[in-house]
Design a protein around this motif. Structure first.
Motif, PDB file in Angstrom:
ATOM      1  N   GLU A 231       0.865  -1.218   0.024  1.00 12.59           N
ATOM      2  CA  GLU A 231       0.092   0.005   0.050  1.00 12.59           C
ATOM      3  C   GLU A 231       1.028   1.423  -0.092  1.00 12.59           C
ATOM      4  OE1 GLU A 231      -3.229  -0.576  -0.034  1.00 12.59           O
ATOM      5  OE2 GLU A 231      -4.331   1.306   0.040  1.00 12.59           O
ATOM      6  N   PHE A 232       0.635   2.075  -0.627  1.00 13.17           N
ATOM      7  CA  PHE A 232       1.350   3.330  -0.931  1.00 13.17           C
ATOM      8  C   PHE A 232       0.854   4.756  -1.388  1.00 13.17           C
ATOM      9  CE2 PHE A 232       2.758   3.433  -5.691  1.00 13.17           C
ATOM     10  CZ  PHE A 232       1.870   2.445  -5.827  1.00 13.17           C
ATOM     11  N   GLY A 233       1.185   5.797  -0.880  1.00 14.75           N
ATOM     12  CA  GLY A 233       0.447   6.986  -1.052  1.00 14.75           C
ATOM     13  C   GLY A 233       1.362   7.997  -2.248  1.00 14.75           C
ATOM     14  N   PHE A 234       0.396   9.029  -2.270  1.00 20.15           N
ATOM     15  CA  PHE A 234       0.725   9.978  -3.469  1.00 20.15           C
ATOM     16  C   PHE A 234       0.972   9.429  -4.840  1.00 20.15           C
ATOM     17  CE2 PHE A 234       2.640  11.843   0.256  1.00 20.15           C
ATOM     18  CZ  PHE A 234       2.011  13.250   0.508  1.00 20.15           C
ATOM     19  N   ILE A 235      -0.124   8.508  -4.970  1.00 18.16           N
ATOM     20  CA  ILE A 235      -0.218   7.842  -6.499  1.00 18.16           C
ATOM     21  C   ILE A 235      -1.212   8.810  -7.179  1.00 18.16           C
ATOM     22  CG2 ILE A 235      -0.087   5.597  -5.393  1.00 18.16           C
ATOM     23  CD1 ILE A 235      -3.213   5.274  -5.777  1.00 18.16           C
ATOM     24  N   GLU A 236      -0.870   8.666  -8.521  1.00 17.86           N
ATOM     25  CA  GLU A 236      -1.804   9.320  -9.331  1.00 17.86           C
ATOM     26  C   GLU A 236      -3.116   8.648  -9.351  1.00 17.86           C
ATOM     27  OE1 GLU A 236      -0.457  11.913 -11.241  1.00 17.86           O
ATOM     28  OE2 GLU A 236      -2.506  12.576 -12.358  1.00 17.86           O
ATOM     29  N   ASN A 237      -3.408   7.607  -9.703  1.00 18.67           N
ATOM     30  CA  ASN A 237      -4.627   6.838  -9.788  1.00 18.67           C
ATOM     31  C   ASN A 237      -4.164   5.114  -9.595  1.00 18.67           C
ATOM     32  OD1 ASN A 237      -3.821   6.024 -12.145  1.00 18.67           O
ATOM     33  ND2 ASN A 237      -5.112   7.886 -13.123  1.00 18.67           N
ATOM     34  N   HIS A 238      -5.052   4.361  -9.996  1.00 17.35           N
ATOM     35  CA  HIS A 238      -4.991   3.118  -9.962  1.00 17.35           C
ATOM     36  C   HIS A 238      -3.846   2.424 -10.943  1.00 17.35           C
ATOM     37  CE1 HIS A 238      -7.834   3.583 -12.666  1.00 17.35           C
ATOM     38  NE2 HIS A 238      -8.124   2.646 -13.265  1.00 17.35           N
ATOM     39  N   PHE A 239      -3.559   3.302 -11.910  1.00 13.77           N
ATOM     40  CA  PHE A 239      -2.555   2.800 -12.907  1.00 13.77           C
ATOM     41  C   PHE A 239      -1.023   2.867 -12.031  1.00 13.77           C
ATOM     42  CE2 PHE A 239      -6.019   3.506 -15.776  1.00 13.77           C
ATOM     43  CZ  PHE A 239      -5.735   2.409 -16.789  1.00 13.77           C
ATOM     44  N   THR A 240      -0.806   3.877 -11.262  1.00 12.32           N
ATOM     45  CA  THR A 240       0.364   3.930 -10.380  1.00 12.32           C
ATOM     46  C   THR A 240       0.536   2.493  -9.770  1.00 12.32           C
ATOM     47  OG1 THR A 240      -0.155   6.070  -9.924  1.00 12.32           O
ATOM     48  CG2 THR A 240       1.705   5.390  -9.240  1.00 12.32           C
ATOM     49  N   VAL A 241      -0.551   2.033  -9.212  1.00 18.65           N
ATOM     50  CA  VAL A 241      -0.477   0.874  -8.507  1.00 18.65           C
ATOM     51  C   VAL A 241      -0.215  -0.421  -9.322  1.00 18.65           C
ATOM     52  CG1 VAL A 241      -1.889  -0.824  -6.838  1.00 18.65           C
ATOM     53  CG2 VAL A 241      -2.131   1.756  -6.821  1.00 18.65           C
ATOM     54  N   MET A 242      -0.988  -0.260 -10.477  1.00 19.68           N
ATOM     55  CA  MET A 242      -0.599  -1.435 -11.597  1.00 19.68           C
ATOM     56  C   MET A 242       0.872  -1.754 -12.063  1.00 19.68           C
ATOM     57  SD  MET A 242      -4.090  -0.428 -13.534  1.00 19.68           S
ATOM     58  CE  MET A 242      -4.031  -0.914 -15.055  1.00 19.68           C
ATOM     59  N   ALA A 243       1.316  -0.292 -12.288  1.00 23.76           N
ATOM     60  CA  ALA A 243       2.649  -0.538 -12.708  1.00 23.76           C
ATOM     61  C   ALA A 243       3.686  -1.093 -11.672  1.00 23.76           C
ATOM     62  CB  ALA A 243       3.166   1.049 -13.064  1.00 23.76           C
ATOM     63  N   LEU A 244       3.449  -0.800 -10.352  1.00 27.20           N
ATOM     64  CA  LEU A 244       4.425  -1.493  -9.385  1.00 27.20           C
ATOM     65  C   LEU A 244       3.718  -2.895  -9.266  1.00 27.20           C
ATOM     66  CD1 LEU A 244       6.019  -1.238  -6.758  1.00 27.20           C
ATOM     67  CD2 LEU A 244       3.997  -0.999  -5.286  1.00 27.20           C
ATOM     68  N   LEU A 245       2.660  -3.260  -9.452  1.00 25.20           N
ATOM     69  CA  LEU A 245       2.316  -4.881  -9.384  1.00 25.20           C
ATOM     70  C   LEU A 245       2.848  -5.417 -10.484  1.00 25.20           C
ATOM     71  CD1 LEU A 245       1.031  -7.195  -8.272  1.00 25.20           C
ATOM     72  CD2 LEU A 245      -1.070  -6.449  -9.565  1.00 25.20           C
ATOM     73  N   ARG A 246       2.946  -4.716 -11.667  1.00 28.44           N
ATOM     74  CA  ARG A 246       4.074  -5.428 -12.798  1.00 28.44           C
ATOM     75  C   ARG A 246       5.389  -5.588 -12.517  1.00 28.44           C
ATOM     76  NH1 ARG A 246       8.535  -4.592 -15.367  1.00 28.44           N
ATOM     77  NH2 ARG A 246       8.482  -6.279 -17.127  1.00 28.44           N
ATOM     78  N   ASP A 247       5.753  -4.656 -11.841  1.00 25.45           N
ATOM     79  CA  ASP A 247       7.239  -4.943 -11.645  1.00 25.45           C
ATOM     80  C   ASP A 247       7.624  -6.000 -10.458  1.00 25.45           C
ATOM     81  OD1 ASP A 247       7.636  -2.671 -13.419  1.00 25.45           O
ATOM     82  OD2 ASP A 247       8.365  -1.363 -12.041  1.00 25.45           O
TER      83      ASP A 247
END
Lengths: 437, 437
Positions: A231-247
């Motif tokens: 879980e993390f803060g200062f994201i743009e939206n769910h696409f920021t989360v998806m990019a992390l998950l991909r990595d």
């Protein structure tokens, strides 16, 4: 015998030397007066060859059979036809602890030959089989890759309580605990705590058990499993989360290739490629696509069926050559109350499911971060804010836009390896019928 | 404002540049028309100085107060009297989420000024205070050092079930769970599973929650805590285990020094030195020593009292200059049934306690490894082997001499930091009265 111990995986580096190994007597075959012993230690196995009655006598004298604990001193010889290309000769055998009973699951066959129920009933012993152990080694490598990727990106590891005063998301499927005259519950997820800890560290992760009192009895369900949460803060939206998950997926699969080559070989596992960017499709577009490709009208349905997911998986494979596909923007009404809506189309959410070969693998998304939005969302869901008083305090006193995801580690491993049952990727599974071993 | 974000801890590297930071408005002071803002992000804080009404207007317009979420663009200037030596000027402030209520615990004071009960009731917010956060950062560094030391030595991480069919060591102090019409229990320790997994990987460790239904209400007890467990095979005896534990403590304290200098500074913590070899004394010799030094005859007592432990701690400090002391060979009758006896003096055990400044810090030792020894030990203890059937299967089919230890992570941190209460080294503690937040 006072010599230092050599691990079986190190033997190859000692050709011509006399060394000492220790481990379990994995197998013992006799061919025309020659005894072929295979010794297994915590990392691998090695063949030791006894060519005289004198050498083998210590095993025979105590009637030791397989799984006995032994220390063997011997000369390392390079032998092309030996497993691994090396074996020990001129043995001095010492029996550390003799075993005389036959194990309930044969550990000395290349393939494990037992019903799943036998494997699980005798997991304490069956988990020693190289093919079982390989899976658990991969599980450990997975956790390590998850942690190191996140640590490298400034995430802090947290440990949150598993005994909680109220159910995380709803009252259903929660185990009750007698807690000093009150009722406590086992946490269904660290969701609320990891969000709260974003207020402390901004970027957090947890690896820990979660508990679901679901009465499902399927090949995909466990009642206790290990969740990999971020879980993390200062994201743009769910696409920021998806990019992390991909990595993270790329680094888990990379770790498997780099650190677990022999395990993958043993399991004959062929791992998927994680594309640089995993393709994505919006929920609504996915439904339109299904109508177009399969002439089935699922538009207006609030969720995707397993069939829909399979179709989408096939499409992603064909269209993008990707085993992975993100479906974004699930309808708000099927997502938990803390889900952030799409600002442009508030009936859809800033959330996603990651499909792998047409099956859901991970769920995540952006969460609400304003206190007023939580109060409104709870009202909308006809839920009282009272049980959420402490959770909501974080939002009352300032939280950034944030999001995250949760990976069921056993299920991820099952799907990546193509295992037929999630119980096979769990050392000691817990299901509706099973509390032992 | 589209510029990339700079973390507060990176600002020093950007003197003369215009950068963008994001975080919580930790404090806001006004002195003669100049506004001093401190912005806190997940890693540190930085001062930003607004010298005009225009610069500060975005905060004033929305009546934002402390803990509001902000993004600030500004020029980095080197200013000797600023905290950290740098501050931001010529600000462009954007309010991401305004906060208008005053937090229940003041986060903008150097020292946190609240009763422990207030800190715990409002942990969701209080944990943001730099002095609280520093402790949890140390907790995370501790887990990381524990794992990496063991991984480097060939240990494999495991995750074992927390829902179990019977109590680990005895029927007392165990939480009951309703499990599909049956009663399950919460694991008091991973003891049995980690021993069984020595049969698979030889060297294993686990970081996970354990649950104790103890009715103690002291500064040292939690009902749920995070246990750092290690267990490994082919040991000589308990001294092999003690040597590993020594190295782990050294690496934890080394990680604190290397990775957490600013946290230690903030907490004004002075850490102990771990000697190359931690001194040790046999239980019986310890009792003789107490008689000699303090004229108190505790010989024949089956355990050490807190007073005895304090005396021994003082003696180790004086005699060896060591804050750490191993006491070995506790009487078998005070140790759990799986404890290995001293082969020379079977009424004493191959076990140890590690004392730190005269208080018990870690318990460990060598375990039995022969099936017949377990059967005899259970008989001796008048316990039925039946609930231990699965556990005992590992020994029935071959286990090497092995041992290990368990560290209560919150308590270790409390003792190393000299914190007055274990609840203060726990993000969300669970005690006999507390299940929230």
């Amino acid at each position: 015998m006072q010599q230092t111990r050599t691990l079986t995986t190190q033997v190859r580096g000692h050709i011509g030397e006399r060394i000492r190994i220790q481990g379990w007597l994995q197998s013992w075959r006799q061919l025309g007066g020659i005894h072929f012993l295979v010794i297994r230690d915590g990392w691998g196995q090695i063949q030791a060859v006894a060519e005289s009655e004198e050498e083998i006598a210590p095993l025979i004298n105590v009637e030791a059979s397989v799984e006995s604990l032994v220390a063997i001193e011997g000369q390392v010889e390079s032998v092309a036809q030996a497993p691994g290309g090396v074996e020990l000769h001129n043995l001095t055998i010492e029996v550390i602890a003799p075993i005389r009973e036959v194990p309930p699951v044969a550990l000395n066959k290349r393939k494990i030959n037992a019903q799943i129920s036998t494997l699980l009933d005798h997991a304490v012993v069956a988990n020693r089989h190289p093919s079982r152990r390989a899976i658990f080694r991969l599980a450990s490598a997975m956790m390590q890759a998850f942690r190191s990727t996140l640590t490298d990106r400034g995430f802090t590891e947290i440990q949150t309580p598993k005994l909680v005063a109220s159910a995380t998301e709803s009252g259903a499927n929660v185990f009750k605990v007698e807690y000093f005259g009150r009722t406590a519950y086992l946490a269904q997820s660290p969701q609320f705590y990891k969000q709260n800890m974003v207020g402390v560290f901004e970027r957090v992760f947890e690896v820990g058990p979660v508990f679901r009192a679901e009465e499902h009895d399927t090949t995909r369900h466990l009642n206790e499993y290990v969740s990999l949460d971020a879980e993390f803060g200062f994201i743009e939206n769910h696409f920021t989360v998806m990019a992390l998950l991909r990595d993270i997926l790329a680094s888990i699969l990379g770790a498997f290739q780099e650190q677990c080559a022999s395990e993958l070989d043993l399991l004959k596992a062929s791992l998927p490629e994680v594309p640089e960017e995993i393709p994505y499709i919006h929920f609504q577009d996915a439904q339109e696509l299904i109508l177009k490709l399969h002439k089935v009208d699922v538009r207006g349905e609030p969720d995707l069926s397993p069939q829909d997911e399979r179709w989408l998986g096939e499409w992603a494979q064909k269209e993008y050559g990707s085993a992975f596909l993100f479906v974004t923007g699930y309808p708000m009404k099927k997502r938990p109350f803390y889900t952030h809506p799409d600002p442009e189309r508030p009936e859809f959410s800033n959330s996603f499911d990651l499909l792998f070969r047409g099956t859901e693998l991970v769920t995540g998304g952006q969460r609400l971060h304003r206190y007023e939005d939580y109060i409104a969302a709870l009202e909308q869901a006809q839920m009282s804010p009272e049980p959420f008083e402490h959770y909501l305090e974080a939002f009352r006193y300032g939280m950034p836009p944030h999001g995250g995801f949760a990976i069921g580690s056993e299920r991820l491993l099952m799907q990546l390896l193509g295992a037929p049952n999630v119980r096979l990727t769990t050392t000691f599974p817990r299901d509706i019928h099973r509390l032992v071993p």
